[in-house]
Design a protein around this motif. Structure first.
Motif, PDB file in Angstrom:
ATOM      1  N   ARG A 166      30.056 -61.213 -75.060  1.00 38.24           N
ATOM      2  CA  ARG A 166      29.303 -60.832 -76.264  1.00 38.24           C
ATOM      3  C   ARG A 166      27.954 -60.239 -75.871  1.00 38.24           C
ATOM      4  O   ARG A 166      27.511 -59.238 -76.454  1.00 38.24           O
ATOM      5  N   LYS A 167      27.292 -60.837 -74.879  1.00 35.66           N
ATOM      6  CA  LYS A 167      26.007 -60.306 -74.403  1.00 35.66           C
ATOM      7  C   LYS A 167      26.185 -58.877 -73.868  1.00 35.66           C
ATOM      8  O   LYS A 167      25.371 -57.986 -74.146  1.00 35.66           O
ATOM      9  N   LYS A 177      26.764 -56.456 -76.707  1.00 35.98           N
ATOM     10  CA  LYS A 177      25.538 -56.184 -77.461  1.00 35.98           C
ATOM     11  C   LYS A 177      24.701 -55.115 -76.744  1.00 35.98           C
ATOM     12  O   LYS A 177      24.051 -54.284 -77.396  1.00 35.98           O
ATOM     13  N   ALA A 229      28.983 -52.518 -83.546  1.00 38.71           N
ATOM     14  CA  ALA A 229      28.470 -53.885 -83.381  1.00 38.71           C
ATOM     15  C   ALA A 229      28.888 -54.753 -84.559  1.00 38.71           C
ATOM     16  O   ALA A 229      29.308 -55.915 -84.383  1.00 38.71           O
ATOM     17  N   ILE A 241      29.053 -58.758 -83.613  1.00 39.29           N
ATOM     18  CA  ILE A 241      28.088 -59.202 -82.597  1.00 39.29           C
ATOM     19  C   ILE A 241      26.644 -58.938 -83.022  1.00 39.29           C
ATOM     20  O   ILE A 241      25.711 -59.174 -82.252  1.00 39.29           O
ATOM     21  N   MET A 261      24.244 -65.636 -82.245  1.00 39.34           N
ATOM     22  CA  MET A 261      25.551 -66.310 -82.157  1.00 39.34           C
ATOM     23  C   MET A 261      25.609 -67.423 -83.192  1.00 39.34           C
ATOM     24  O   MET A 261      24.664 -68.230 -83.298  1.00 39.34           O
ATOM     25  N   PHE A 312      35.801 -60.634 -82.747  1.00 36.23           N
ATOM     26  CA  PHE A 312      35.453 -59.859 -81.552  1.00 36.23           C
ATOM     27  C   PHE A 312      36.710 -59.504 -80.756  1.00 36.23           C
ATOM     28  O   PHE A 312      36.928 -58.331 -80.400  1.00 36.23           O
TER      29      PHE A 312
END
Length: 218
Positions: free
Chosen positions: A89-90, A93, A103, A108, A112, A126
């Motif tokens: 996820r990081k 992003k 996004a 995302i 979170m 996701f």
């Protein structure tokens, strides 16, 4: 309602077992108790009740153990998915920092989610999108997010949901077993309460015999 001795349930079961055994095998006690209605047949009734209580206790312990195991399995699977999802996820992003539409599509945007259900829904969104959109997959590959890793994470979600379902099932079974065990103990406690009341009357002049039934005489 009878009041159970202030012991653990295991201690209580052993106390009752010894009391009934001695009431049956020690001749002086057996004679006195038989005269007050607690003959061999009555003691057998108590021993049968004790066996049922012991069975309920053991079954409850088994169910508790199974619940603990299911909880651990669920926690491990959750931790495994959390580790993968957090990192991917990081990365996503960063990749889509200037592409708010994608996004949002990947869920995302923002922080979170903290609660389990919202977090899981975010992960499902996701990976359901990422495993079916080749254009997104191509962009994710820039930061070493492979299609295989996305598919594996998506499988983890299915495994996590199965683990949680198993855990909740075990919780329910454990609660039912606890209710059954508590009911069995209540019945046993009541039976033993009268047994001890009668024993105190019959053995009033023989305190050492009363102690053989687990009752300490001050």
């Amino acid at each position: 309602m009878a009041t159970r001795p202030k012991n653990s349930e295991a201690d209580t079961l052993e106390l009752y077992r010894v009391a009934l055994e001695n009431a049956e095998t020690q001749s002086e006690i057996a004679t006195v108790m038989a005269e007050l209605g607690y003959d061999s047949a009555k003691i057998t009734e108590g021993k049968n009740l004790l066996a049922e209580t012991r069975s309920s206790y053991d079954f409850n312990k088994t169910e508790d153990d199974e619940t603990s195991a299911a909880s651990a399995a669920f926690s491990d699977k959750k931790a495994e998915l959390e580790k993968v999802f957090k990192l991917q996820r990081k990365k996503a992003k960063v990749i889509f920092r200037n592409d708010s539409l994608t996004a949002d599509k990947l869920a995302i945007s923002g922080e979170m989610p903290r609660t389990y259900i919202k977090w899981l829904e975010a992960a499902k969104k996701f990976y359901s999108v990422a495993t079916t959109d080749t254009a997104i997959q191509t962009k994710l590959a820039r930061l070493a997010i492979t299609v295989d890793s996305l598919t594996a994470a998506n499988t983890l979600i299915t495994e996590l949901e199965a683990a949680r379902a198993e855990y909740l099932k075990e919780v329910g079974e454990s609660q039912d077993a606890t209710k059954a065990k508590d009911a069995a103990f209540a019945k046993m406690d009541d039976w033993m309460s009268e047994f001890y009341a009668v024993a105190r009357i019959g053995l009033e002049d023989n305190p050492q015999l009363l102690e053989a039934l687990g009752k300490i005489v001050r």
